[in-house]
Enzyme design. Structure first.
Site, PDB file in Angstrom:
ATOM      1  N   THR A 148      11.739 -38.461  16.467  1.00 48.54           N
ATOM      2  CA  THR A 148      10.656 -38.832  17.378  1.00 48.54           C
ATOM      3  C   THR A 148       9.336 -39.037  16.644  1.00 48.54           C
ATOM      4  O   THR A 148       8.624 -40.025  16.851  1.00 48.54           O
ATOM      5  CB  THR A 148      10.458 -37.731  18.434  1.00 48.54           C
ATOM      6  OG1 THR A 148      11.687 -37.540  19.151  1.00 48.54           O
ATOM      7  CG2 THR A 148       9.366 -38.104  19.420  1.00 48.54           C
ATOM      8  N   GLN A 179      13.804 -41.341  22.400  1.00 48.96           N
ATOM      9  CA  GLN A 179      12.373 -41.168  22.140  1.00 48.96           C
ATOM     10  C   GLN A 179      11.859 -42.335  21.286  1.00 48.96           C
ATOM     11  O   GLN A 179      12.448 -42.665  20.256  1.00 48.96           O
ATOM     12  CB  GLN A 179      12.113 -39.842  21.426  1.00 48.96           C
ATOM     13  CG  GLN A 179      12.528 -38.620  22.220  1.00 48.96           C
ATOM     14  CD  GLN A 179      13.948 -38.175  21.947  1.00 48.96           C
ATOM     15  OE1 GLN A 179      14.792 -38.958  21.515  1.00 48.96           O
ATOM     16  NE2 GLN A 179      14.223 -36.896  22.201  1.00 48.96           N
ATOM     17  N   ASP A 184       8.702 -37.771  29.965  1.00 42.46           N
ATOM     18  CA  ASP A 184       7.760 -37.056  29.084  1.00 42.46           C
ATOM     19  C   ASP A 184       6.839 -38.032  28.359  1.00 42.46           C
ATOM     20  O   ASP A 184       6.574 -37.886  27.157  1.00 42.46           O
ATOM     21  CB  ASP A 184       8.523 -36.218  28.051  1.00 42.46           C
ATOM     22  CG  ASP A 184       9.478 -35.221  28.691  1.00 42.46           C
ATOM     23  OD1 ASP A 184       9.247 -34.847  29.860  1.00 42.46           O
ATOM     24  OD2 ASP A 184      10.450 -34.826  28.032  1.00 42.46           O
ATOM     25  N   ARG A 204       6.382 -31.105  33.098  1.00 40.67           N
ATOM     26  CA  ARG A 204       7.213 -29.945  32.801  1.00 40.67           C
ATOM     27  C   ARG A 204       6.725 -29.367  31.466  1.00 40.67           C
ATOM     28  O   ARG A 204       6.213 -30.092  30.611  1.00 40.67           O
ATOM     29  CB  ARG A 204       8.696 -30.308  32.742  1.00 40.67           C
ATOM     30  CG  ARG A 204       9.067 -31.394  31.738  1.00 40.67           C
ATOM     31  CD  ARG A 204      10.560 -31.662  31.777  1.00 40.67           C
ATOM     32  NE  ARG A 204      10.978 -32.694  30.829  1.00 40.67           N
ATOM     33  CZ  ARG A 204      12.248 -33.004  30.565  1.00 40.67           C
ATOM     34  NH1 ARG A 204      13.228 -32.340  31.186  1.00 40.67           N
ATOM     35  NH2 ARG A 204      12.551 -33.952  29.700  1.00 40.67           N
ATOM     36  N   TRP A 233       6.661 -28.308  27.927  1.00 39.83           N
ATOM     37  CA  TRP A 233       7.366 -28.396  26.651  1.00 39.83           C
ATOM     38  C   TRP A 233       7.301 -27.064  25.916  1.00 39.83           C
ATOM     39  O   TRP A 233       8.232 -26.670  25.220  1.00 39.83           O
ATOM     40  CB  TRP A 233       6.747 -29.532  25.832  1.00 39.83           C
ATOM     41  CG  TRP A 233       7.419 -29.821  24.527  1.00 39.83           C
ATOM     42  CD1 TRP A 233       8.683 -29.459  24.149  1.00 39.83           C
ATOM     43  CD2 TRP A 233       6.874 -30.544  23.417  1.00 39.83           C
ATOM     44  NE1 TRP A 233       8.957 -29.906  22.876  1.00 39.83           N
ATOM     45  CE2 TRP A 233       7.864 -30.574  22.402  1.00 39.83           C
ATOM     46  CE3 TRP A 233       5.645 -31.164  23.187  1.00 39.83           C
ATOM     47  CZ2 TRP A 233       7.651 -31.210  21.180  1.00 39.83           C
ATOM     48  CZ3 TRP A 233       5.444 -31.801  21.972  1.00 39.83           C
ATOM     49  CH2 TRP A 233       6.432 -31.819  20.979  1.00 39.83           C
TER      50      TRP A 233
END
EC number: 3.1.1.11
Length: 294
Positions: free
Chosen positions: A81, A111, A155, A212, A214
């Protein structure tokens, strides 16, 4: 200096223009980028003086590349990523205006970062950040986004920096996705703060979470945000780790639109009272740093 698709004007490559800055140079540098599609992976190196990437028009000045976490690097191993970014910023002071930065890897490729921002102080004004999963990585420092459009599905704003988004548009591209995945360090007063923003979505997109955690101490606040119907009533997800409900700080104030549903929000999130919301000002969030100077 100037970057242009015209062979008769300045540099043809943005990376070449950045690399031409002498290592010992300390004054601020403006690089004017003429309209065009620039297919290159850009790195603003650590030690680069304060630099402004100045496009003429957001829609016609586009920096694009298509690496993702599975793309093989020069050593034959997947990039992962953190090496997939189209724009990678490591300088202490950085500004971008009137640009589109895109990771064109596409949905379902994993990602794929459009902007990897690991600067001390970074400013983005009127910039489109386009991607799917993990569009914008906010690594460290203080970051300010003004009148930007950021789109993605999973995300798509993630990282540890204190980042303030003012009058930005967040665009959800897929159902059952997540806008933020903050990893705010323990003890940091602010993580992600969205002031007077708007959340939109593609046709039929639904059940999108505001965020959310991480990491355990994630902090995200939406202040006076207009939310479309793509936002799920619960609003927040614990990433399958109930213990993070005790340490994460997920907050809203004055949300409006079909996606604003305070009665249905996760019980471990908070609706701020006016006195609390009043503390969310640019200078307070950014600890006295005023981004207008950059």
């Amino acid at each position: 200096m100037t970057v242009s698709k015209s062979v008769d004007e300045g540099f043809s490559s943005l990376q070449a223009a950045l690399d031409s800055i002498p290592q010992e140079y300390k004054e601020a540098v403006t690089i004017r980028i003429k309209p065009g599609i620039y297919e290159e992976k850009i790195t603003v190196k650590q030690g680069t003086p304060p630099v402004l990437l100045l496009g003429e028009d957001t829609n016609s000045t586009i920096i694009t590349w298509s690496d993702n976490a599975h793309t093989l690097g020069p050593d034959g191993e997947p990039l992962g990523t953190f090496k997939s970014g189209t724009l990678n910023v490591f300088a202490e002071h950085f500004t971008a205006e009137n640009l589109t930065i895109r990771n064109a890897s596409g949905p379902g490729t994993g990602q794929a970062v459009a902007a990897f921002v690991d600067a001390g102080y970074a400013v983005f004004r009127r910039v489109r950040l386009l991607g799917d999963q993990d569009t914008l990585y906010t690594g460290q420092g203080k970051q300010y986004y003004n009148e930007c459009c950021i789109e993605g599905d999973v995300d798509y704003i993630f990282g540890a920096a204190t980042a303030l988004f003012e009058r930005c548009r967040l665009h959800n591209k897929r159902s059952r996705g997540y806008i933020t995945a903050a990893s705010t360090p323990e003890g940091a007063p602010f993580g992600y703060v969205f002031l007077d923003c708007e959340i939109t979505s593609g046709e039929g997109v639904s059940e999108v979470y505001l965020g959310r955690p991480w990491r355990p101490y994630a902090h995200v606040a939406f202040i006076r945000t207009v939310m479309d119907s793509s936002i799920i009533g619960e609003g927040w997800h614990n990433w399958g780790q109930p213990d993070r409900e005790e340490t994460s700080r997920y907050e809203e104030y004055g949300s409006s639109g079909p996606g604003a549903n305070p009665e249905a929000r996760a019980a471990w999130s908070r609706q701020l009272i006016p006195q609390e919301a009043a503390k969310y000002r640019v200078l307070a969030v950014l600890d006295g740093w005023h981004p207008e100077g950059y």
